[in-house]
Structure formats: C-alpha cells, structure tokens
Design an enzyme around this catalytic site. Structure first.
Site, PDB file in Angstrom:
ATOM      1  N   ARG A  65     -19.013 -35.769 -35.118  1.00 47.52           N
ATOM      2  CA  ARG A  65     -18.618 -34.613 -33.971  1.00 47.52           C
ATOM      3  C   ARG A  65     -18.134 -34.787 -33.079  1.00 47.52           C
ATOM      4  O   ARG A  65     -17.228 -33.869 -32.192  1.00 47.52           O
ATOM      5  CB  ARG A  65     -19.388 -33.352 -34.639  1.00 47.52           C
ATOM      6  N   ARG A  70      -9.928 -24.981 -30.998  1.00 46.10           N
ATOM      7  CA  ARG A  70     -10.754 -26.403 -30.983  1.00 46.10           C
ATOM      8  C   ARG A  70      -9.466 -27.399 -30.914  1.00 46.10           C
ATOM      9  O   ARG A  70     -10.361 -28.476 -31.267  1.00 46.10           O
ATOM     10  CB  ARG A  70     -11.620 -26.275 -32.127  1.00 46.10           C
ATOM     11  N   LYS A 102     -23.577 -23.891 -26.479  1.00 41.21           N
ATOM     12  CA  LYS A 102     -22.442 -22.720 -26.854  1.00 41.21           C
ATOM     13  C   LYS A 102     -23.193 -21.347 -27.252  1.00 41.21           C
ATOM     14  O   LYS A 102     -22.434 -19.982 -27.134  1.00 41.21           O
ATOM     15  CB  LYS A 102     -20.928 -22.548 -27.962  1.00 41.21           C
ATOM     16  N   ARG A 119     -32.593 -29.670 -33.285  1.00 40.07           N
ATOM     17  CA  ARG A 119     -31.974 -27.854 -33.681  1.00 40.07           C
ATOM     18  C   ARG A 119     -32.803 -28.138 -34.570  1.00 40.07           C
ATOM     19  O   ARG A 119     -32.446 -28.611 -35.395  1.00 40.07           O
ATOM     20  CB  ARG A 119     -30.842 -28.005 -33.445  1.00 40.07           C
ATOM     21  N   ARG A 153     -29.872 -28.124 -39.892  1.00 38.09           N
ATOM     22  CA  ARG A 153     -28.485 -28.243 -40.383  1.00 38.09           C
ATOM     23  C   ARG A 153     -28.106 -29.429 -40.347  1.00 38.09           C
ATOM     24  O   ARG A 153     -28.096 -30.533 -40.075  1.00 38.09           O
ATOM     25  CB  ARG A 153     -27.310 -27.862 -38.910  1.00 38.09           C
TER      26      ARG A 153
END
Ligand code: AP5
Length: 217
Positions: free
Chosen positions: A169, A88, A13, A127, A158
């Site tokens: 998640r 969300r 996203k 990531r 992160r």
C-alpha cells in the site's frame, strides 16, 4: 467547507477526518469505508473491490468516480464534506474537479498528513477495528482487550493491515497518490502539508490551524 484530507495509509485520515467533520459540521466521506461496507453487504461493488483491497492495490478509477458522483448529488454532501481516501490518482483528482465544476462548486482546501513509513507500519500493524460499529483503535491503547469500548463488539485486524500488504500500500501510495499532491500544488486550490506525528490532539490542532489559514471558519 469542501476539504480533501490526504496522506499515506495509516496517516490518521480516518481518525482526524472524523474530528474535522464534527468541527466543521459536515460529513466525512471515506471511499475506503464505503468499499468495506459494500464488501460486508456482499454487493457487486463489494465483490469487485475485494481482490484489489486485499492485495493493497487501488480499485479502478471509473468505479470510484461513479461512487463519488452519486455522493456529490446526495443531500448529505450539499453543505460540504471532508473527503478521506479520495482522490488517490491524478485521474481521480481531475474527475473530482470536473464533477464539482459541473455543480458550480470547488474545493476549499487540501490537507496532507505527513507521517514517516516506520510510523505507518507501527500504526497499521497495531490497528484494531470493531466488527460491529467500525470504531478504530490501537493495541497500544487497548492492550489485550478484544471488546470494543463503544459497543462491546469484537475488535479485529483489517485484512489489508498485514505487514506485507501495508508495504505494498505504501508503494502504491508513492507511485499513484503522491503525484496527486504535486497536481494540487500546481492548481489554484490551497494545498498544505501538516505534520501527522505526535498525539491525536496535537495533530488535530495543527489541522484546524491549517483550515483557518486557508479560509476563516
Ligand atoms: P482506506 O480505507 O482509505 O485506507 P488507507 O488510505 O490506506 O488509510 P487507512 O484507513 O489505512 O488509514 P488512515 O489514514 O485512515 O489512518 P487511521 O486514522 O485509521 O482504503 C483501503 C483500500 O480501499 C485501498 O487500499 C484501496 O484498495 C481501496 N480504496 C479506497 N479508496 C480508494 C480510491 N479513492 N481509489 C481506489 N481505491 C481505493 O489510523 C491508523 C492507526 O493509527 C489507528 O490504529 C489509529 O488509532 C492510529 N493513530 C491515528 N492517529 C494517531 C496518532 N496521532 N498517533 C498514534 N496513533 C495514531
């Protein structure tokens, strides 16, 4: 153009939202980025959000809707936007619809990036994000390099990208965010699934095609 970009964590996203925003000449508004910035600045919002984010849970709806209401009134969002990471929950989708209707606006299109779980875990565990300029990359791209190609800042993982948190998640996405897609499916806003696998460029081409089908730009 008022566009919502949805999809599971790690679907791309942020990566695609930046490109779409540039192509459409509107800002990308990311609730995740705003919350991370609030954490960096150690504001009250940042302190409140920290525990939820680190556990992979959602920040309460009233807090998020307050943020969005401020944004919709900001000059920067008047010509349109790409919303990334919001709504969300169904309550957030209903809240957004109310806030837009009060401003005589409406969404133009909802695009949902479809990416399988194994790919999400691979993308998020690799990531890396620049501490200084927030540029996003992946270890498959940078290898062992730990300096940001854009600004020389330090590339870090992160705090919510550890595998156990990514799995949580994904569960939260299925429980609370997937129903938002069904909600849009029964609304009058055009909502389309887009294959989020393949190269960044291929995914972008699919997204721009879906935008053109929903409304010629
Ligand atoms: P948020 O920051 O919104 O996280 P997310 O939705 O989980 O999404 P990500 O940022 O992890 O992934 P992305 O889809 O943007 O993928 P990216 O482009 O980076 O939210 C974080 C937390 O904040 C939430 O858990 C929650 O606590 C809170 N929060 C935020 N909004 C909220 C809301 N509305 N309500 C309540 N709480 C909220 O790509 C991922 C990786 O894949 C990168 O390394 C990238 O380089 C790579 N990649 C991208 N595209 C490709 C491709 N095509 N092929 C291979 N690799 C790719």
């Amino acid at each position: 153009m008022r566009l919502v970009l949805m999809g599971p964590p790690g679907a791309g996203k942020g990566t695609q939202g930046d490109r779409l925003a540039e192509w459409l000449e509107v800002p990308r508004l990311s609730t995740g980025d705003m919350l991370r910035e609030a954490r960096r600045q150690e504001t009250e919002l940042g302190r409140l959000a920290q525990a939820y984010m680190d556990a992979g849970e959602l920040v309460p709806d009233d807090v998020i809707l307050g943020l969005i209401e401020e944004l919709l009134d900001d000059e920067v969002a008047q010509a349109g936007f790409v919303l990334d990471g919001f709504p969300r929950t169904v309550a957030q989708a209903e809240g957004l619809q109310r806030l837009l209707a009060a401003r005589r606006d409406r969404l133009d299109v909802v695009l949902n990036l479809d990416v399988p779980d194994e790919e999400v875990v691979a993308r998020l565990s690799g990531r890396r994000v620049c501490e200084a300029c927030s540029a996003v990359t992946h270890v498959d791209v940078v290898g062992g390099v730990t300096d940001c190609a854009a600004c020389g800042g330090r590339l870090v993982q992160r705090s919510d990208d550890r595998v156990e948190t990514v799995r949580r998640r994904l569960d939260v996405y299925r429980e609370q965010t997937a129903p938002v897609l069904a909600w849009y499916g029964s609304s009058d806003v055009p909502a389309t699934d887009v294959d989020g696998t393949g190269s960044v460029e291929d995914v972008f081409v699919r997204l721009t095609r879906a935008v053109r089908v929903s409304r010629p730009v």
